[in-house]
Write a protein that holds these residues in place. Structure first.
Motif, PDB file in Angstrom:
ATOM      1  N   ASN A 144       0.705  -1.196  -0.142  1.00 49.90           N
ATOM      2  CA  ASN A 144       0.033  -0.113  -0.064  1.00 49.90           C
ATOM      3  C   ASN A 144       0.876   1.213  -0.039  1.00 49.90           C
ATOM      4  OD1 ASN A 144      -2.241  -1.539  -0.204  1.00 49.90           O
ATOM      5  ND2 ASN A 144      -2.768  -1.152   1.989  1.00 49.90           N
ATOM      6  N   ALA A 145       2.108   1.157   0.396  1.00 51.36           N
ATOM      7  CA  ALA A 145       2.846   2.279   0.360  1.00 51.36           C
ATOM      8  C   ALA A 145       3.359   2.710  -0.862  1.00 51.36           C
ATOM      9  CB  ALA A 145       4.080   2.190   1.225  1.00 51.36           C
ATOM     10  N   ASN A 146       3.492   1.834  -1.897  1.00 54.02           N
ATOM     11  CA  ASN A 146       3.791   1.856  -3.271  1.00 54.02           C
ATOM     12  C   ASN A 146       2.815   1.752  -4.096  1.00 54.02           C
ATOM     13  OD1 ASN A 146       6.785   2.619  -3.139  1.00 54.02           O
ATOM     14  ND2 ASN A 146       6.838   0.508  -2.044  1.00 54.02           N
ATOM     15  N   ASN A 147       1.211   1.771  -3.628  1.00 54.80           N
ATOM     16  CA  ASN A 147       0.218   1.591  -4.423  1.00 54.80           C
ATOM     17  C   ASN A 147       0.253   0.429  -5.487  1.00 54.80           C
ATOM     18  OD1 ASN A 147      -0.772   3.911  -3.214  1.00 54.80           O
ATOM     19  ND2 ASN A 147      -1.115   4.999  -5.115  1.00 54.80           N
ATOM     20  N   THR A 148       0.726  -0.564  -5.159  1.00 57.28           N
ATOM     21  CA  THR A 148       1.017  -1.657  -6.040  1.00 57.28           C
ATOM     22  C   THR A 148       0.605  -3.067  -5.461  1.00 57.28           C
ATOM     23  OG1 THR A 148       3.053  -0.778  -7.055  1.00 57.28           O
ATOM     24  CG2 THR A 148       2.702  -3.100  -7.390  1.00 57.28           C
ATOM     25  N   VAL A 149      -0.156  -3.800  -6.410  1.00 55.67           N
ATOM     26  CA  VAL A 149      -0.561  -5.380  -6.049  1.00 55.67           C
ATOM     27  C   VAL A 149       0.207  -6.005  -6.932  1.00 55.67           C
ATOM     28  CG1 VAL A 149      -2.569  -5.125  -7.603  1.00 55.67           C
ATOM     29  CG2 VAL A 149      -2.444  -6.450  -5.753  1.00 55.67           C
ATOM     30  N   TYR A 150       0.656  -7.181  -6.617  1.00 56.15           N
ATOM     31  CA  TYR A 150       1.277  -8.329  -7.118  1.00 56.15           C
ATOM     32  C   TYR A 150       0.725  -9.664  -7.316  1.00 56.15           C
ATOM     33  CZ  TYR A 150       5.219  -5.035  -5.930  1.00 56.15           C
ATOM     34  OH  TYR A 150       5.709  -3.996  -5.513  1.00 56.15           O
ATOM     35  N   LEU A 151       0.948 -10.311  -8.481  1.00 61.10           N
ATOM     36  CA  LEU A 151       0.474 -11.875  -8.601  1.00 61.10           C
ATOM     37  C   LEU A 151       1.627 -12.374  -8.837  1.00 61.10           C
ATOM     38  CD1 LEU A 151      -2.064 -13.588  -8.575  1.00 61.10           C
ATOM     39  CD2 LEU A 151      -2.000 -13.561 -11.003  1.00 61.10           C
ATOM     40  N   GLN A 152       2.259 -13.295  -7.748  1.00 61.85           N
ATOM     41  CA  GLN A 152       3.606 -14.056  -8.088  1.00 61.85           C
ATOM     42  C   GLN A 152       2.818 -15.501  -8.585  1.00 61.85           C
ATOM     43  OE1 GLN A 152       6.715 -13.808  -7.555  1.00 61.85           O
ATOM     44  NE2 GLN A 152       7.043 -15.739  -8.761  1.00 61.85           N
ATOM     45  N   MET A 153       3.326 -15.972  -9.738  1.00 63.39           N
ATOM     46  CA  MET A 153       2.830 -17.029 -10.303  1.00 63.39           C
ATOM     47  C   MET A 153       3.892 -18.165 -10.445  1.00 63.39           C
ATOM     48  SD  MET A 153       0.198 -15.377 -13.325  1.00 63.39           S
ATOM     49  CE  MET A 153       1.544 -14.955 -14.291  1.00 63.39           C
ATOM     50  N   ASN A 154       3.671 -19.213  -9.693  1.00 59.88           N
ATOM     51  CA  ASN A 154       4.784 -20.399  -9.942  1.00 59.88           C
ATOM     52  C   ASN A 154       4.146 -21.367 -10.526  1.00 59.88           C
ATOM     53  OD1 ASN A 154       6.721 -18.622  -8.547  1.00 59.88           O
ATOM     54  ND2 ASN A 154       5.798 -19.446  -6.599  1.00 59.88           N
ATOM     55  N   SER A 155       4.949 -22.633 -10.869  1.00 56.99           N
ATOM     56  CA  SER A 155       4.475 -23.785 -11.467  1.00 56.99           C
ATOM     57  C   SER A 155       3.451 -23.449 -12.531  1.00 56.99           C
ATOM     58  CB  SER A 155       4.026 -24.710 -10.523  1.00 56.99           C
ATOM     59  OG  SER A 155       4.997 -25.075  -9.272  1.00 56.99           O
ATOM     60  N   LEU A 156       3.890 -22.611 -13.426  1.00 61.35           N
ATOM     61  CA  LEU A 156       2.967 -22.209 -14.469  1.00 61.35           C
ATOM     62  C   LEU A 156       2.703 -23.356 -15.524  1.00 61.35           C
ATOM     63  CD1 LEU A 156       4.085 -18.766 -15.011  1.00 61.35           C
ATOM     64  CD2 LEU A 156       1.973 -19.267 -14.585  1.00 61.35           C
ATOM     65  N   LYS A 157       1.460 -23.477 -16.164  1.00 62.95           N
ATOM     66  CA  LYS A 157       0.936 -24.371 -16.900  1.00 62.95           C
ATOM     67  C   LYS A 157       0.253 -23.763 -18.083  1.00 62.95           C
ATOM     68  CE  LYS A 157      -0.891 -26.978 -12.780  1.00 62.95           C
ATOM     69  NZ  LYS A 157      -2.024 -27.770 -12.295  1.00 62.95           N
ATOM     70  N   PRO A 158       0.340 -24.484 -19.402  1.00 59.64           N
ATOM     71  CA  PRO A 158      -0.183 -24.115 -20.525  1.00 59.64           C
ATOM     72  C   PRO A 158      -1.461 -23.514 -20.306  1.00 59.64           C
ATOM     73  CG  PRO A 158       1.090 -26.119 -20.878  1.00 59.64           C
ATOM     74  CD  PRO A 158       1.012 -26.030 -19.493  1.00 59.64           C
ATOM     75  N   GLU A 159      -2.448 -24.006 -19.587  1.00 61.41           N
ATOM     76  CA  GLU A 159      -3.700 -23.728 -19.271  1.00 61.41           C
ATOM     77  C   GLU A 159      -3.801 -22.287 -18.341  1.00 61.41           C
ATOM     78  OE1 GLU A 159      -2.694 -26.562 -18.541  1.00 61.41           O
ATOM     79  OE2 GLU A 159      -3.415 -27.276 -16.623  1.00 61.41           O
ATOM     80  N   ASP A 160      -2.692 -21.919 -18.080  1.00 61.06           N
ATOM     81  CA  ASP A 160      -2.582 -20.506 -17.403  1.00 61.06           C
ATOM     82  C   ASP A 160      -2.359 -19.393 -18.464  1.00 61.06           C
ATOM     83  OD1 ASP A 160      -0.748 -21.805 -14.887  1.00 61.06           O
ATOM     84  OD2 ASP A 160      -2.893 -21.367 -14.897  1.00 61.06           O
ATOM     85  N   THR A 161      -2.372 -19.694 -19.715  1.00 53.13           N
ATOM     86  CA  THR A 161      -2.028 -18.649 -20.959  1.00 53.13           C
ATOM     87  C   THR A 161      -3.297 -17.851 -20.980  1.00 53.13           C
ATOM     88  OG1 THR A 161      -0.684 -20.020 -22.037  1.00 53.13           O
ATOM     89  CG2 THR A 161      -1.897 -18.321 -23.370  1.00 53.13           C
TER      90      THR A 161
END
Length: 131
Positions: free
Chosen positions: A74-91
Motif C-alpha cells: 500500500n505504501a507504493n500503490n502496487t498489487v502483485y501476482l506471483q505465479m509459480n509452476s505455470l501450466k499451458p492452461e494459465d495462458t
C-alpha cells in the motif's frame, strides 16, 4: 478513483514463474480490495485471486491455489501476482481490478469474485505458457 496499469506478463515455459504487477494512481488505493482476473481466447473472464485492502486476507480460485500468491504494497500503490509452476492452461490476458464493494459469502462480508463487482480495471498483460 484509482487508475490501474498492469505489467510483468511475458512468455515462459511450463513449470516456470512470472510476477505480475499492477500500479495504481490516486491516494485511495489502500481502501480498495484488489483482484486479478484472466481471459483466455474464446473464454469468459475468470477470477484468479483477490486481497483485502489491508492485505490481511486473500482468496484464490481452485485452479491456481497453491501456485499463485497475491500480495500488495500500500505504501507504493502496487498489487502483485506471483505465479509459480505455470501450466499451458494459465495462458491468458491477466487483468488487475479494484473494488470498494463486498459480497456476502457464507454469512461473512467477503471480497467479491465476480468481475461485475469490480469498478476499475487495468489494461491487461499477456501471459503465455508453452509446453
Amino acid at each position: 478513483q484509482v487508475q490501474l496499469v498492469d505489467s510483468g506478463g511475458g512468455w515462459v515455459q511450463a513449470g516456470g514463474s512470472l510476477r505480475l504487477s499492477c500500479r495504481a494512481s490516486g491516494r485511495t488505493f489502500s481502501t480498495y480490495a484488489m483482484g486479478w482476473f484472466r481471459q483466455a481466447p474464446g473464454k469468459e473472464r475468470e477470477f484468479v485471486a483477490a486481497i483485502r485492502p489491508s492485505g490481511s486476507s486473500t482468496t484464490y480460485s481452485d485452479s491456481v491455489k497453491g501456485r499463485f500468491t497475491i500480495s500488495r504494497d500500500n505504501a507504493n500503490n502496487t498489487v502483485y501476482l506471483q505465479m509459480n509452476s505455470l501450466k499451458p492452461e494459465d495462458t491468458a490476458v491477466y487483468y488487475c481490478a479494484a473494488t470498494l464493494r463486498r459480497t456476502l459469502r457464507n454469512g461473512i462480508l467477503s471480497i467479491p469474485r465476480e468481475s461485475a463487482a469490480y469498478e476499475r480495471w487495468g489494461q491487461g498483460t499477456q501471459v503465455t505458457v508453452s509446453s
